[in-house]
Design a protein around this motif. Structure first.
Motif, PDB file in Angstrom:
ATOM      1  N   UNK A  79       0.845  -1.196   0.000  1.00 17.22           N
ATOM      2  CA  UNK A  79       0.000   0.000   0.000  1.00 17.22           C
ATOM      3  C   UNK A  79       0.879   1.243   0.000  1.00 17.22           C
ATOM      4  N   UNK A  80       0.462   2.297  -0.702  1.00 20.67           N
ATOM      5  CA  UNK A  80       1.307   3.500  -0.798  1.00 20.67           C
ATOM      6  C   UNK A  80       1.551   4.126   0.562  1.00 20.67           C
ATOM      7  N   UNK A  81       2.752   4.679   0.733  1.00 23.09           N
ATOM      8  CA  UNK A  81       3.123   5.345   1.976  1.00 23.09           C
ATOM      9  C   UNK A  81       2.818   6.838   1.925  1.00 23.09           C
ATOM     10  N   UNK A  82       2.487   7.351   0.754  1.00 17.71           N
ATOM     11  CA  UNK A  82       2.105   8.749   0.652  1.00 17.71           C
ATOM     12  C   UNK A  82       1.103   8.915  -0.484  1.00 17.71           C
ATOM     13  N   UNK A  83       0.265   9.931  -0.367  1.00 19.62           N
ATOM     14  CA  UNK A  83      -0.697  10.272  -1.407  1.00 19.62           C
ATOM     15  C   UNK A  83      -0.351  11.670  -1.913  1.00 19.62           C
ATOM     16  N   UNK A  84       0.071  11.763  -3.152  1.00 19.40           N
ATOM     17  CA  UNK A  84       0.432  13.061  -3.719  1.00 19.40           C
ATOM     18  C   UNK A  84      -0.816  13.903  -3.945  1.00 19.40           C
ATOM     19  N   UNK A  85      -0.759  15.145  -3.503  1.00 23.35           N
ATOM     20  CA  UNK A  85      -1.857  16.093  -3.711  1.00 23.35           C
ATOM     21  C   UNK A  85      -1.561  16.971  -4.922  1.00 23.35           C
ATOM     22  N   UNK A  86      -0.363  17.518  -4.966  1.00 19.92           N
ATOM     23  CA  UNK A  86       0.090  18.331  -6.086  1.00 19.92           C
ATOM     24  C   UNK A  86       1.606  18.305  -6.104  1.00 19.92           C
ATOM     25  N   UNK A  87       2.220  19.243  -6.824  1.00 16.88           N
ATOM     26  CA  UNK A  87       3.679  19.235  -6.948  1.00 16.88           C
ATOM     27  C   UNK A  87       4.365  19.647  -5.647  1.00 16.88           C
TER      28      UNK A  87
END
Length: 367
Positions: A79-87
């Motif tokens: 499972x991903x350790x981070x969720x990108x929101x934007x740059x």
């Protein structure tokens, strides 16, 4: 036939580790009947080895369960350790603490704070306090509860402030004539005399990270701003005055897709003239102008970003439905059901290395 399995789930370096503690299969009876030509001959062998066949089937089923549990463990570990929101920003979704099993539900804690999207999860020294869900939540019929501490929102405001994104240059307004010195010739004569019929800009920037406070039934935010009035000269730009503002807004949150979105409205503001090259400004004039700027420019600008929202920590392939929002002391709680929309795809998973806080800013309860 009876099949039983007991599995455990724990946090291991920010990921979930699934393991089989016990697994067994008991077959009370097995009946195999052969038909056709020499079936009477082979039937004897079948009957003679029925116990061995039954044992082999039991072992095969047990092995398949253990194998499937191993695949599920591999999926959970990926499972991903981070969720990108934007740059700029990403949500740190590493797990903290072991899952808690409560009656018919399981509770997970994740770090939840926002981090720079190009960096790994840092060690956090913030004390979030007791973020466990209230006992009443566990009795709800909803499939999912997500509790987000106000530190989640303060972490993203601090991140955007540090990145220099909490500023806006205003060159267009609904009443465009207001951004010309001619419209102020009678109210601020010195401005018009020094810069006759010149266009103007407003540079609005936060001077500190906005502070978010969540209480029962309300969300409040205080933003400290500097508004610099700039005159566009023939060959240069000239700052002529700076007004310091402290703005209080109240907000409400909702869910759109898998995103938590928001909207704010102006409560009140106070101001002070920080400096001026065009003489002393009349308090009533400044107050009226700032109210127009805040209501017609600042608030819509903020709402345009809050309307995009940020992603809630949901596993890919699932979508939130029938969600509603509760606000309690220092936290927002999202209650919803979830629907499966596509096969789980582990491609593109990005891991964050490093240690995490022992105290969670986001708590999830699954039924």
């Amino acid at each position: 036939m009876d099949v039983g399995v007991s599995m455990g789930l724990k946090n291991e370096n920010g990921s979930l580790k699934l393991f089989v503690m016990e697994c067994g299969c008991y077959m009370k009876d097995l009946d195999i009947t052969l038909n056709g030509g020499s079936s009477w001959f082979y039937q004897g062998f079948i009957d003679a080895f029925s116990n061995h066949i039954r044992s082999s089937v039991e072992n095969a089923i047990t092995n398949k369960i253990v194998e499937s549990a191993s695949k599920l463990d591999h999926f959970l570990g990926g499972l991903p350790k981070e969720i990108n929101v934007d740059r700029v920003a990403a949500m740190n979704v590493t797990f903290v603490n072991d899952p808690r099993f409560i009656s018919s539900s399981v509770e997970f804690d994740i770090d939840g704070l926002f981090i720079p999207s190009d960096k790994t999860a840092p060690q956090s020294d913030i004390n979030f306090g007791d973020t466990k869900l209230a006992p009443a939540l566990g009795s709800s019929s909803n499939m999912l509860w997500i509790s987000l501490d106000e530190d989640v929102f303060n972490s993203v405001s601090a991140l955007y402030f540090k990145a220099g994104l909490l500023q806006h240059l205003v060159d267009k307004v609904p009443d465009q004539f207001l951004l010309n010195t001619a419209s102020w010739r009678f109210l601020i004569p010195r401005l018009y005399r020094k810069y006759p019929n010149k266009d103007m800009l407003l540079n609005i920037s936060a001077i500190s990270p906005p502070s978010v406070r969540i209480n029962v039934g309300r969300i409040d935010t205080t933003v400290d701003l500097d508004v610099i009035v700039i005159v566009l000269g023939s060959d240069d730009i000239v700052p002529v005055a700076c007004i310091s503002l402290s703005v209080a807004v109240s907000g409400r949150a909702s869910v759109s897709g898998n995103n938590l979105v928001g909207e704010v409205e102006l409560n009140y503001f106070s101001f002070d003239l920080k400096w001026s090259d065009i003489g002393k400004l009349h308090t009533g004039i400044v107050q009226s102008v700032m109210r127009i700027v805040l209501k017609n420019l600042f608030v819509p600008y903020v709402n345009s970003y809050l309307g995009q929202g940020f992603p809630l920590p949901i596993i890919k392939g699932f979508v939130i439905r029938d969600a509603y929002i509760l606000t309690s002391y220092s936290s927002i709680i999202v209650s919803s059901d979830v629907s499966f929309i596509e096969p789980m795809n582990r491609s593109g998973i990005k891991h964050v290395l490093g240690s995490v806080s022992e105290d969670p800013a986001v708590t999830m309860l699954f039924h």
